[in-house]
Structures are given as C-alpha cells and as structure tokens.
Enzyme design. Structure first.
Site, PDB file in Angstrom:
ATOM      1  N   ASN A  22      48.925   5.273  51.557  1.00  0.00           N
ATOM      2  CA  ASN A  22      49.209   5.560  50.142  1.00  0.00           C
ATOM      3  C   ASN A  22      47.860   5.600  49.418  1.00  0.00           C
ATOM      4  O   ASN A  22      46.858   5.112  49.943  1.00  0.00           O
ATOM      5  CB  ASN A  22      50.187   4.538  49.565  1.00  0.00           C
ATOM      6  CG  ASN A  22      49.572   3.146  49.408  1.00  0.00           C
ATOM      7  OD1 ASN A  22      48.478   3.001  48.870  1.00  0.00           O
ATOM      8  ND2 ASN A  22      50.271   2.130  49.902  1.00  0.00           N
ATOM      9  N   ARG A  90      53.899   1.508  60.172  1.00  0.00           N
ATOM     10  CA  ARG A  90      54.779   0.397  59.780  1.00  0.00           C
ATOM     11  C   ARG A  90      56.054   0.320  60.624  1.00  0.00           C
ATOM     12  O   ARG A  90      56.832  -0.632  60.463  1.00  0.00           O
ATOM     13  CB  ARG A  90      55.136   0.506  58.282  1.00  0.00           C
ATOM     14  CG  ARG A  90      53.919   0.338  57.369  1.00  0.00           C
ATOM     15  CD  ARG A  90      54.298  -0.024  55.946  1.00  0.00           C
ATOM     16  NE  ARG A  90      54.984  -1.321  55.860  1.00  0.00           N
ATOM     17  CZ  ARG A  90      55.473  -1.825  54.735  1.00  0.00           C
ATOM     18  NH1 ARG A  90      55.365  -1.152  53.601  1.00  0.00           N
ATOM     19  NH2 ARG A  90      56.082  -2.999  54.735  1.00  0.00           N
ATOM     20  N   HIS A 168      56.753   4.466  45.977  1.00  0.00           N
ATOM     21  CA  HIS A 168      58.024   3.757  46.187  1.00  0.00           C
ATOM     22  C   HIS A 168      58.670   3.573  44.815  1.00  0.00           C
ATOM     23  O   HIS A 168      57.962   3.335  43.829  1.00  0.00           O
ATOM     24  CB  HIS A 168      57.779   2.346  46.750  1.00  0.00           C
ATOM     25  CG  HIS A 168      57.661   2.261  48.237  1.00  0.00           C
ATOM     26  ND1 HIS A 168      56.805   1.383  48.859  1.00  0.00           N
ATOM     27  CD2 HIS A 168      58.314   2.917  49.232  1.00  0.00           C
ATOM     28  CE1 HIS A 168      56.930   1.499  50.179  1.00  0.00           C
ATOM     29  NE2 HIS A 168      57.832   2.434  50.431  1.00  0.00           N
ATOM     30  N   CYS A 264      56.997  -5.952  45.707  1.00  0.00           N
ATOM     31  CA  CYS A 264      56.855  -5.527  47.104  1.00  0.00           C
ATOM     32  C   CYS A 264      56.778  -6.707  48.060  1.00  0.00           C
ATOM     33  O   CYS A 264      57.130  -6.592  49.230  1.00  0.00           O
ATOM     34  CB  CYS A 264      55.566  -4.731  47.302  1.00  0.00           C
ATOM     35  SG  CYS A 264      55.398  -3.296  46.292  1.00  0.00           S
ATOM     36  N   SER A 635      50.244  48.124  29.308  1.00  0.00           N
ATOM     37  CA  SER A 635      51.125  47.722  28.231  1.00  0.00           C
ATOM     38  C   SER A 635      51.989  46.593  28.744  1.00  0.00           C
ATOM     39  O   SER A 635      52.959  46.814  29.464  1.00  0.00           O
ATOM     40  CB  SER A 635      52.009  48.871  27.756  1.00  0.00           C
ATOM     41  OG  SER A 635      53.000  48.320  26.912  1.00  0.00           O
ATOM     42  N   ASP A 656      46.012  46.804  34.579  1.00  0.00           N
ATOM     43  CA  ASP A 656      45.678  46.149  33.318  1.00  0.00           C
ATOM     44  C   ASP A 656      44.353  45.431  33.494  1.00  0.00           C
ATOM     45  O   ASP A 656      44.019  44.982  34.583  1.00  0.00           O
ATOM     46  CB  ASP A 656      46.771  45.143  32.922  1.00  0.00           C
ATOM     47  CG  ASP A 656      46.826  44.916  31.419  1.00  0.00           C
ATOM     48  OD1 ASP A 656      47.836  45.304  30.792  1.00  0.00           O
ATOM     49  OD2 ASP A 656      45.864  44.361  30.853  1.00  0.00           O
TER      50      ASP A 656
HETATM   51  N1  ARG Z   1      50.821  -0.587  52.203  1.00  0.00           N
HETATM   52  C1  ARG Z   1      52.216  -0.612  52.007  1.00  0.00           C
HETATM   53  C2  ARG Z   1      52.782   0.793  52.210  1.00  0.00           C
HETATM   54  O1  ARG Z   1      52.171   1.722  51.809  1.00  0.00           O
HETATM   55  C3  ARG Z   1      52.575  -1.123  50.651  1.00  0.00           C
HETATM   56  C4  ARG Z   1      54.022  -1.291  50.477  1.00  0.00           C
HETATM   57  C5  ARG Z   1      54.396  -1.711  49.112  1.00  0.00           C
HETATM   58  N2  ARG Z   1      55.770  -2.014  49.053  1.00  0.00           N
HETATM   59  C6  ARG Z   1      56.604  -1.652  48.101  1.00  0.00           C
HETATM   60  N3  ARG Z   1      57.826  -2.078  48.129  1.00  0.00           N
HETATM   61  N4  ARG Z   1      56.258  -0.825  47.155  1.00  0.00           N
HETATM   62  O2  ARG Z   1      53.798   0.957  52.774  1.00  0.00           O
END
Ligand code: ARG
Length: 703
Positions: A22, A90, A168, A264, A635, A656
């Site tokens: 992110n 993740r 998110h 978070c 035009s 044009d």
């Molecule tokens: N680094 C994590 C990700 O990008 C941060 C998550 C944050 N969590 C949230 N519920 N907004 O997934």
C-alpha cells in the site's frame, strides 16, 4: 466497563515493514522501530482494556502484518467469513487466524479461491446492527459481498474506494454508536457518496478533512462513547464532543508506516446479531458474451476497463482465443455491479461494444409508453451511432433512423412492428419506448486485422509525425473523394467562417464546382464572409489579398447582409449577378443543397439562415441522408451537431486548428473518423493539389 465486548489483537513481536503493498509502506521498508512499535501497541492495548476484554492471537514469524488483526476475517455472532488476502505477502496469515477462530468456537466460512476479501478491514457493521458496509476497489472484490450477505444473513451496502491511500474501508470510514458516521468523503466515488448520504441523515454524518484522514482519524476503535484513534485535530475532537463522543488519542505512528492504525490493530469479535435484520444484497451480476477481434481490435480491454471504471467488477468465465490471424475470439464475462443503476450504465456501454446476452438469457426489450408528448420514460435507453437491434416477441428487429442521443420506439404499422430512433421532442403519446438495458444489441462489423490496416483511415494509429500525418490524411482524403465522386456517391461538407478567413474559400469553391461536394452545412457566418470576400474582397474586414485590415472594413459584412436581404435570398443575389463567385455562388450554380443554421450571435441574419433550430436540425439531417463521407472544416458547433445525427459507417474527417475539437469529434473509433489538427486553409490547398495529381479516373478494383 462493558465486559461483554471483546477485541482480538496480535502483539507486534514480528511487526516490520518488509514489503510494499500500500502507498504508506513506500519508502518505509525496515524504517519502523520495533521498540517504539511495542510501546505504542501496548498503550493501545491498555486503552482498549479499560473498556473491553482483549483476546490475543499468537504472532507468527514471517508474517509482519499479522498485527493488523482487523484483517483476520469478518465476525457476526458466531459466524466468521475468513479473509482471503489479495497479496501473497499476507496470505500466509489465513491459517493462523482460521485456527484461532475455530479454537474459540466460531463457525468459519471460506470464500472461493481467488475471490479476495480482507475481513473487517473492508467490512464494517453499522453500530446499530442494521446493515453491513462493505468496501471494494482495492483489496476486496465486489463479488465477495453476496457471500457476506448470504452467510451472515445481513444487508450489505457496497462502497467503492477510489483513493489508494485509503485502500481499506476502515481507513476512511468508521460507523459510531447511535448511528453516527465518521468518514472521509474524498475516498469514495460519487455514487457511493450518494449511497452513504441516503442511509445516514445529515445530522449523523461527521465528514472529516483530508488532514485528519491522513492521520488515520477514521481508523478508530469505538466502544460506546469512547473513540480511540492515533490523532485528531482540535476541530474534529470538538465536533465529536458535541455529539457525545470522547476522543482518546494514542500515537500509532510506527504502524502508520505500514498503512494501519488503531482500528486495523483490533478486531471486534463480539458483534451481536440483530434479529430483525436479514440478508439483502444490492450487488447484481450478469453474464455477457462478446465475439470478434477482441484482442486485435482492443475490444476486450475496453470492455473490462470500462466495467471497472464505472464501478463494477468482472470475472472472465471463458475466453476462446482465435488462433489464426483471421479468426475471431469469443469471451464470456460475468459483470457485477453494486446496484441495478450502476449495472444499467455499464451494460449500456458494453452494448455499444457489441456485448450480447447468452442465448438462454435473452429477454425481450422492456417497453414503457410515452405519457407526455416529447418526454421519454425516465429509464429510456439512449441510442448510439451503431446499428442496433431490439428484441420484441422473441424476434430481433432492426432499429431504423439510427442516430445517437435518441430514444428507441416501437410502433405497430400496417407492415408489422417497426422500431425507430426518435428524438425526445418527437415522441408521441402512446409510443412505446425501450427502457432499461434488456433485449438490446448492436451489430459491430468484425473488421479483420487486414481490413483495418488497409483501410484508408487505418494508418492513423501508427506513430507518424504531425506534418507527415497531415500530408497522409490529405492523400487519403483526396483518394477517397475521388472514389466517391467516380461512383456517384455523396460527400457533405460542414464549414465554419475560418475556411474563408484562412483563404480556403477558393479551394472549397473549386471542390463544389468540380463535383466533389453534394451538400453544404454551416451557419450564417460562413455564407456572410464568403459573399463579403467575393463582393468586397474582404473577410470580416480583412483584405484577403493583402492581409491587412481595411478602414471601415468591419462594417463590410453588414453591407453584404443588407444587400442579400434586399434580394430575398442568396440564390436570388446570385441570379442578379451581385454574387459572382465563391462557395455560396457555386452551391447555387451547381444545385448543391445547403443549410445555414442560425445562432444567437448572428448578424442579419441572411434570409437563408434558419433561425428555427428545430427546423435547422431537420434540414441538416435531410442533407446528410446517404452521405458516405463528411468533411468537417473548422466549425465545432456545426460539426458536433452533424456528428450527433450521423450513424456509424459514415467516414468523418475533422479539420481544426484546435486539438480539443478534433479529439471530441474523432472519438468514434479510428476506422470511422480521422482528425487533423491544422490550418484549414492550408488543408484545403493541399487537398486541391493532391486531387490535381489524381488525373486518370479511378477504376474500382471490384466492379
Ligand atoms: N500493511 C497492511 C496491509 O497493507 C496494513 C493493513 C491495515 N489494516 C487495515 N484494516 N486497514 O495490508
């Protein structure tokens, strides 16, 4: 203290910024301090413990983002929808969270593979339990929302996230007790903002400014009247205090480096079920089929892009790739949209690209009667330039008078049912109008790669320099004009006064005289300045030979208007010998129909200028009937007017000096239209030279 409220947290033993998934993580790899992180996390933990019970899930080495337990899943009652992370960085957290849920007596639902959904990070219960707000656009897929509704038996409201900093839902949206809503409107598209405004009355909405939003003020933990967050401006704190909330600030800057904060880092695992609430999803899906040179012609990219741009989502169910150069491809795509309204907008655009329903899903068009003359039913389908068919009583009917921006009507005639494009103002009571987007398809010719590349206008996409490009267009247009003339076809010109000011008048006159033009469309001005030049030698007072302003010349055009008015019409002024040459003279002498559409700024006007614009539009559309090519010369007004009434298949060349005009007009697909940014006088002079070179008559290869 309310003992029954529980949160799940995960200690930051292995927390770090190890990768970038992110925008907050960018530039922060290995920049967070474990020591500070632990300290900040402990403070948050203690704060929450003052108001609720905190459960812990064991942190796992190698999964640095596992601290963000909000992303474990979405809990309601004893049911959990486990997260399916979008990023592989993740995905390894999933089994650990699953295990925790199972060990704690939750009933775990698993989404289909490849259907991302990131738990309570993207799905927030209204604190009164009335519905679930669910986000999509970055991490979670719209198609996951119907599963949430079904498994948790709750109404799901889909919100589309637009700003990647707020990837998110919980980074920009926080439902609070008593129906209040803390949120950052800038993170959502306009449709979602409307949805929010429809659900939450203004008194209960607390929109925040960007400065608070980037401090993760929406990423707050709310227990009754307490709101725990990283940081809040004074104004936000007092705004919240006004409505009875107390803000507790606890710095979480180390976690901001990974794009998370208070909310978070927690997952509320006690979410009571509201008995009276049941499943309801607004998300709609529909399967469409496309066929043709989907890859070569870029159709499939356009289709998929527009689905996403308009707030929908897709899944390609089948794609049969045409293997040979000449073979076509076919695709089946499942389109999802957050509501019927958005679905209609998406489908109507896909129809333009040639999308059709699967045979088993075909339906008749939906019709609604006109109840007030000149007014269509609200939901009417807006017609396009493409040949269209609609389905009535199981049969596909071709729509007549195809043009854009009309309504499609059905009427019963002696020869059966007829479908026609009509302008809104022409709708009559009792006409039945096609509404919604069912039973409508457009017929797109599948041009093969060869056809496209050999097409006169096919070279446009190639990267030629602008000067060479003008020459190329001129060569092609000359060739095309010659072909049309030799086979007795029809070319219509729309022209603005700039044609005369730039010295193009003599060239256009010649095109008309030599039979290259079968209709002329313009306004009062082109005719006035053309005749001014031919009677007085000036164009808007400028001497056309010497290029200087003539003393008193600014009144010349009024003298001309006056003269023509005295004779009663341009034709009569020509007959009387007052006008002896020029564009209008050639039209009259060669019996070329012309129409001059009036406007608010017209002087005079000339007797021929049609000041009733409805009649002018009718005259225009009569003149372009059957045209194969339209040359649009400087035009914007008249060219766009013409573009709107011209069906697909008519070649348009727009010249044009202003690139914006050219872009606007050549937006119909490169095969049909060509835009040239250049001086129109120059263009015409090159065109004449080029036509002179084509001395021997063109002989069609195929008779
Ligand atoms: N680094 C994590 C990700 O990008 C941060 C998550 C944050 N969590 C949230 N519920 N907004 O997934």
């Amino acid at each position: 203290m309310v003992p029954q409220i529980r949160f799940l947290m995960c200690a930051p033993d292995h927390y770090n910024v190890d990768y970038v998934i992110n925008p907050w993580m960018e530039g922060n790899i290995h920049k967070s301090s474990r020591e500070h992180a632990v300290e900040q996390w402990n403070k948050l933990y203690n704060n929450i413990k003052n108001h609720a019970i905190v459960d812990l899930v064991a942190p796992e080495k190698g999964w640095p983002d596992m601290v963000f337990s909000a992303n474990a899943g979405l809990v309601l009652g004893k049911n959990v929808v486990l997260s399916r992370f979008l990023h592989k960085e993740r995905q390894g957290e999933e089994p650990y969270f699953q295990q925790w849920f199972e060990q704690n007596g939750y009933n775990v639902y698993n989404l289909p593979k490849d259907l991302p959904f990131e738990g309570a990070g993207d799905a927030l219960l209204d604190r009164e339990g009335r519905w679930l707000w669910a986000g999509y656009g970055f991490r979670s897929e719209l198609d996951s929302h119907p599963y949430l509704a079904k498994w948790l038996d709750i109404e799901v409201i889909s919100l589309r996230l637009m700003d990647e900093r707020f990837y998110h839902l919980d980074t920009c949206f926080c439902p609070l007790s008593n129906g209040y809503l803390l949120y950052y409107p800038g993170a959502f598209d306009s449709y979602s903002n409307r949805v929010i405004e429809m659900r939450v009355v203004p008194e209960k909405r607390i929109p925040i400014a960007e400065a608070d939003a980037v401090n993760f003020a929406c990423n707050a933990v709310n227990v009754d009247s307490i709101v725990i967050m990283n940081k809040a401006s004074e104004s936000l704190k007092s705004r919240l205090a006004e409505v009875g909330f107390q803000v507790i600030e606890t710095p979480l800057t180390e976690f901001l480096k990974a794009g998370g904060a208070a909310k978070c880092l927690t997952l509320r695992v006690t979410e009571p079920i509201a008995e009276e609430v049941h499943a309801n999803v607004c998300v709609e899906s529909r399967i469409i089929r496309m066929e043709g040179h989907l890859l070569d012609a870029g159709l499939i990219n356009r289709a998929l892009d527009l689905i996403v741009e308009m707030g929908g989502s897709f899944q390609v169910l089948k794609f049969n790739l045409g293997e040979q150069r000449q073979s076509t491809s076919a695709a089946e795509v499942r389109v999802s949209a957050p509501s019927h309204e958005v679905m209609e907008e998406i489908i109507s655009q896909l129809i333009d690209l040639g999308a059709v329903d699967l045979p088993q899903d075909q339906r008749d068009s939906k019709l609604e009667p006109v109840v007030q003359a000149g007014i269509a039913p609200d939901d009417f389908y807006v017609s396009t330039i493409y040949p269209t068919q609609i389905r009535v009583n199981g049969e596909w009917l071709k729509v007549q008078n195809q043009r854009m921006d009309g309504a499609i009507t059905i009427s019963q005639t002696a020869n059966g049912i007829v479908a026609k494009c009509k302008l809104l103002r022409d709708l009559e009571i009792g006409d039945r109008v096609v509404v919604d987007v069912l039973g409508i398809r457009t017929i797109r010719k599948a041009e093969s790669r060869e056809q496209r590349n050999s097409q006169e206008f096919g070279f446009m996409s190639s990267g030629v320099s602008s000067e060479r490009r003008v020459e190329l267009v001129v060569e092609q247009v000359a060739w095309e004009l010659r072909k049309i003339k030799d086979r007795g076809g029809k070319v219509v010109v729309t022209a603005g006064p700039v044609v005369i000011h730039t010295g193009g008048g003599e060239h256009l006159s010649r095109l008309i005289r030599e039979g290259y033009v079968q209709g002329l469309l313009g306004g009062n001005a082109i005719a006035v300045h053309d005749m001014e030049q031919n009677i007085l030698g000036t164009s808007l007072g400028v001497d056309m030979k010497r290029g200087v302003v003539v003393r008193g010349g600014h009144r010349h055009h009024l003298k001309v208007i006056n003269t023509v008015r005295r004779f009663g019409s341009i034709a009569k002024a020509v007959e009387a010998g007052v006008v002896k040459s020029g564009v209008m003279y050639e039209c009259v002498k060669n019996n070329i129909p012309f129409s001059l559409a009036g406007s608010i700024r017209d002087d005079g006007p000339l007797p021929d200028t049609q000041m009733n614009l409805i009649l002018a539009q009718q005259e225009y559309s009569q003149i372009i009937q059957g045209a194969e090519m339209i040359l649009m010369l400087s035009s914007m007004l008249h060219s766009i007017g013409v573009g709107n009434m011209t069906p697909a298949g008519v070649k348009m060349v727009c010249v044009d000096i202003n690139p914006a005009v050219v872009t606007k007009l050549s937006d119909r697909g490169s095969i049909e239209s060509v835009g040239v940014v250049t001086d129109v006088g120059l263009f015409l002079s090159l065109l004449i030279q080029q036509l002179d070179k084509l001395t021997s008559p063109y002989v069609a290869k195929v008779a």
